[in-house]
Design a protein around this motif. Structure first.
Motif, PDB file in Angstrom:
ATOM      1  N   ALA A   7       8.299   0.222   5.437  1.00  0.00           N
ATOM      2  CA  ALA A   7       8.304   1.330   4.480  1.00  0.00           C
ATOM      3  C   ALA A   7       7.751   0.872   3.134  1.00  0.00           C
ATOM      4  O   ALA A   7       6.909   1.536   2.526  1.00  0.00           O
ATOM      5  CB  ALA A   7       9.720   1.861   4.300  1.00  0.00           C
ATOM      6  N   ALA A   8       8.199  -0.328   2.678  1.00  0.00           N
ATOM      7  CA  ALA A   8       7.739  -0.861   1.392  1.00  0.00           C
ATOM      8  C   ALA A   8       6.229  -1.060   1.442  1.00  0.00           C
ATOM      9  O   ALA A   8       5.500  -0.741   0.511  1.00  0.00           O
ATOM     10  CB  ALA A   8       8.425  -2.180   1.106  1.00  0.00           C
ATOM     11  N   THR A   9       5.784  -1.563   2.555  1.00  0.00           N
ATOM     12  CA  THR A   9       4.377  -1.841   2.773  1.00  0.00           C
ATOM     13  C   THR A   9       3.524  -0.590   2.659  1.00  0.00           C
ATOM     14  O   THR A   9       2.502  -0.563   1.993  1.00  0.00           O
ATOM     15  CB  THR A   9       4.257  -2.413   4.202  1.00  0.00           C
ATOM     16  OG1 THR A   9       4.726  -3.721   4.147  1.00  0.00           O
ATOM     17  CG2 THR A   9       2.863  -2.392   4.703  1.00  0.00           C
ATOM     18  N   TYR A  47      -2.918 -19.813  -0.438  1.00  0.00           N
ATOM     19  CA  TYR A  47      -3.011 -18.876   0.695  1.00  0.00           C
ATOM     20  C   TYR A  47      -1.627 -18.654   1.296  1.00  0.00           C
ATOM     21  O   TYR A  47      -0.723 -19.470   1.123  1.00  0.00           O
ATOM     22  CB  TYR A  47      -3.910 -19.447   1.803  1.00  0.00           C
ATOM     23  CG  TYR A  47      -5.389 -19.304   1.546  1.00  0.00           C
ATOM     24  CD1 TYR A  47      -6.135 -18.342   2.214  1.00  0.00           C
ATOM     25  CD2 TYR A  47      -6.046 -20.134   0.638  1.00  0.00           C
ATOM     26  CE1 TYR A  47      -7.497 -18.218   1.992  1.00  0.00           C
ATOM     27  CE2 TYR A  47      -7.404 -20.016   0.410  1.00  0.00           C
ATOM     28  CZ  TYR A  47      -8.132 -19.050   1.088  1.00  0.00           C
ATOM     29  OH  TYR A  47      -9.478 -18.926   0.866  1.00  0.00           O
ATOM     30  N   THR A  48      -1.485 -17.571   2.029  1.00  0.00           N
ATOM     31  CA  THR A  48      -0.320 -17.365   2.891  1.00  0.00           C
ATOM     32  C   THR A  48      -0.747 -17.689   4.323  1.00  0.00           C
ATOM     33  O   THR A  48      -1.822 -17.262   4.760  1.00  0.00           O
ATOM     34  CB  THR A  48       0.164 -15.896   2.819  1.00  0.00           C
ATOM     35  OG1 THR A  48       0.660 -15.650   1.496  1.00  0.00           O
ATOM     36  CG2 THR A  48       1.272 -15.630   3.824  1.00  0.00           C
ATOM     37  N   LYS A  91       1.326  -5.970  10.123  1.00  0.00           N
ATOM     38  CA  LYS A  91       2.603  -5.760   9.430  1.00  0.00           C
ATOM     39  C   LYS A  91       2.865  -6.907   8.443  1.00  0.00           C
ATOM     40  O   LYS A  91       3.291  -6.693   7.304  1.00  0.00           O
ATOM     41  CB  LYS A  91       3.724  -5.686  10.473  1.00  0.00           C
ATOM     42  CG  LYS A  91       5.063  -5.297   9.912  1.00  0.00           C
ATOM     43  CD  LYS A  91       6.045  -5.084  11.059  1.00  0.00           C
ATOM     44  CE  LYS A  91       7.478  -5.140  10.543  1.00  0.00           C
ATOM     45  NZ  LYS A  91       8.443  -5.224  11.632  1.00  0.00           N
ATOM     46  N   ALA A  92       2.569  -8.132   8.869  1.00  0.00           N
ATOM     47  CA  ALA A  92       2.799  -9.293   7.996  1.00  0.00           C
ATOM     48  C   ALA A  92       1.868  -9.246   6.780  1.00  0.00           C
ATOM     49  O   ALA A  92       2.313  -9.425   5.646  1.00  0.00           O
ATOM     50  CB  ALA A  92       2.585 -10.588   8.789  1.00  0.00           C
ATOM     51  N   ILE A  93       0.607  -8.966   6.999  1.00  0.00           N
ATOM     52  CA  ILE A  93      -0.359  -8.960   5.877  1.00  0.00           C
ATOM     53  C   ILE A  93       0.002  -7.871   4.871  1.00  0.00           C
ATOM     54  O   ILE A  93      -0.016  -8.084   3.662  1.00  0.00           O
ATOM     55  CB  ILE A  93      -1.805  -8.759   6.401  1.00  0.00           C
ATOM     56  CG1 ILE A  93      -2.264  -9.985   7.191  1.00  0.00           C
ATOM     57  CG2 ILE A  93      -2.773  -8.482   5.239  1.00  0.00           C
ATOM     58  CD1 ILE A  93      -3.603  -9.822   7.904  1.00  0.00           C
ATOM     59  N   LEU A  94       0.340  -6.712   5.386  1.00  0.00           N
ATOM     60  CA  LEU A  94       0.634  -5.589   4.484  1.00  0.00           C
ATOM     61  C   LEU A  94       1.970  -5.770   3.766  1.00  0.00           C
ATOM     62  O   LEU A  94       2.177  -5.243   2.681  1.00  0.00           O
ATOM     63  CB  LEU A  94       0.620  -4.263   5.253  1.00  0.00           C
ATOM     64  CG  LEU A  94      -0.744  -3.870   5.851  1.00  0.00           C
ATOM     65  CD1 LEU A  94      -0.628  -2.578   6.632  1.00  0.00           C
ATOM     66  CD2 LEU A  94      -1.805  -3.735   4.769  1.00  0.00           C
ATOM     67  N   ASP A  97       2.950  -9.930  -0.601  1.00  0.00           N
ATOM     68  CA  ASP A  97       2.241  -9.668  -1.852  1.00  0.00           C
ATOM     69  C   ASP A  97       1.272 -10.815  -2.179  1.00  0.00           C
ATOM     70  O   ASP A  97       1.479 -11.586  -3.103  1.00  0.00           O
ATOM     71  CB  ASP A  97       3.277  -9.499  -2.981  1.00  0.00           C
ATOM     72  CG  ASP A  97       2.609  -9.031  -4.264  1.00  0.00           C
ATOM     73  OD1 ASP A  97       1.473  -8.528  -4.194  1.00  0.00           O
ATOM     74  OD2 ASP A  97       3.232  -9.195  -5.336  1.00  0.00           O
ATOM     75  N   ASN A  98       0.290 -10.969  -1.345  1.00  0.00           N
ATOM     76  CA  ASN A  98      -0.788 -11.942  -1.586  1.00  0.00           C
ATOM     77  C   ASN A  98      -2.024 -11.322  -0.965  1.00  0.00           C
ATOM     78  O   ASN A  98      -1.912 -10.456  -0.077  1.00  0.00           O
ATOM     79  CB  ASN A  98      -0.451 -13.290  -0.915  1.00  0.00           C
ATOM     80  CG  ASN A  98      -1.386 -14.421  -1.363  1.00  0.00           C
ATOM     81  OD1 ASN A  98      -2.286 -14.213  -2.189  1.00  0.00           O
ATOM     82  ND2 ASN A  98      -1.180 -15.608  -0.831  1.00  0.00           N
ATOM     83  N   ASP A  99      -3.197 -11.744  -1.423  1.00  0.00           N
ATOM     84  CA  ASP A  99      -4.399 -11.163  -0.794  1.00  0.00           C
ATOM     85  C   ASP A  99      -5.263 -12.234  -0.129  1.00  0.00           C
ATOM     86  O   ASP A  99      -6.403 -11.970   0.233  1.00  0.00           O
ATOM     87  CB  ASP A  99      -5.204 -10.338  -1.813  1.00  0.00           C
ATOM     88  CG  ASP A  99      -5.667 -11.168  -2.986  1.00  0.00           C
ATOM     89  OD1 ASP A  99      -5.353 -12.382  -3.006  1.00  0.00           O
ATOM     90  OD2 ASP A  99      -6.348 -10.617  -3.865  1.00  0.00           O
ATOM     91  N   LYS A 100      -4.675 -13.454   0.038  1.00  0.00           N
ATOM     92  CA  LYS A 100      -5.438 -14.527   0.702  1.00  0.00           C
ATOM     93  C   LYS A 100      -4.639 -15.051   1.889  1.00  0.00           C
ATOM     94  O   LYS A 100      -3.524 -15.567   1.703  1.00  0.00           O
ATOM     95  CB  LYS A 100      -5.679 -15.684  -0.270  1.00  0.00           C
ATOM     96  CG  LYS A 100      -6.486 -15.280  -1.502  1.00  0.00           C
ATOM     97  CD  LYS A 100      -7.002 -16.466  -2.310  1.00  0.00           C
ATOM     98  CE  LYS A 100      -6.083 -17.624  -2.492  1.00  0.00           C
ATOM     99  NZ  LYS A 100      -6.688 -18.695  -3.335  1.00  0.00           N
TER     100      LYS A 100
END
Ligand code: ATP
Ligand SMILES: Nc1ccn([C@@H]2O[C@H](COP(=O)(O)O)[C@@H](O)[C@H]2O)c(=O)n1
Ligand code: MG
Length: 212
Positions: A7-9, A47-48, A91-94, A97-100
């Motif tokens: 939901a947060a995503t 990175y994540t 789901k994990a990427i969204l 709070d990182n974009d890499k």
């Protein structure tokens, strides 16, 4: 919609195509050192790390309806259907709070690759593909002494995983190599030497020491 995380995503980025993260695919045979080096990259370059295998193992533990199917596939060294793995990655990427992102162990076959492209509708191209190249004998030695209690770290499953890597995963590396996207690392060396090679790839050109 399911969990609170989902939901947060959804309130920030509804889809991968909308978020447009920077993505590096990390590929290499079983035991080539993908996870080990991803941990080093995370520490130094912000990175994540998302390991497709780790996400699938977490899905088994969570008691999901796909758990039994995933467990059977992993024990057999087979590739889980793309829709399952991509949903977990998405789901994990969204939700982070990182974009890499370092996406480790994906795409693992042609079906993974084509399905991911279909989901992101050509809006996300991997920056590059980091490919850890390691001889089978060395990978086998490493896996047999990994001692992390993985159900697929036994000689029977390891041989199946090597076959899947040769038959299904290497063609994906070749696909990206033909597009000039593959950065190949000699992964047979000790961990620190491998990371020294990895660092030169991730260090921006302007930050590299000048040679005279
Ligand atoms: N360069 C290296 N030299 C010696 N051992 C290594 C090296 N890199 C990793 N290892 C060890 O080898 C084992 C496998 O490494 P790792 O888990 O990083 O591989 P992986 O590519 O992620 O494997 P998998 O595909 O099975 O998840 C671990 O026990 C790790 O400590
Ligand atoms: N894209 C993927 C990645 C992994 N799997 C399954 O998980 C096993 C373990 O993967 P590791 O990267 O942690 O070694 C792998 O052998 C597959 O069974 C998958 O299906 N799809
Ligand atoms: Mg791994």
């Amino acid at each position: 919609m399911g969990s609170a995380a989902e939901a947060a995503t959804m309130s920030t980025h509804g889809s991968l195509a909308e978020k447009k993260p920077t993505v590096v695919f990390v590929l290499g045979g079983p035991g080539s050192g993908k996870g080990t080096q991803c941990a080093n990259i995370v520490e130094h370059f912000g990175y994540t790390h998302l390991s497709a295998g780790d996400l699938l193992r977490a899905e088994i533990k969570s008691g999901s309806e796909n758990g039994t199917m995933i467990q059977t596939m992993i024990k057999e060294g087979k590739i889980v259907p793309s829709e399952v793995t991509i949903k977990l990655l998405e789901k994990a990427i969204l939700g982070i709070d990182n974009d890499k992102f370092l996406i480790d162990g994906f795409p693992r076959n042609e079906e993974n690759r084509a399905a991911f492209e279909a989901v992101v509708r050509t809006k996300i191209e991997p920056e590059f593909v980091l490919f850890f190249d390691c001889p089978e004998e060395e990978m086998e030695r490493r896996l047999l002494s990994r001692n992390q209690g993985r159900e697929d770290d036994n000689i029977e499953t390891i041989r199946k995983r090597f076959k899947v890597f040769l038959d299904s995963s290497l063609p994906v590396v070749e696909y990206y190599a033909a597009k000039g996207k593959v950065k190949k690392i000699d992964a047979a060396k000790p961990v620190q030497e491998v990371f020294d090679a990895v660092k030169t790839i991730f260090t921006p050109k302007d930050d590299k020491p000048k040679t005279v």
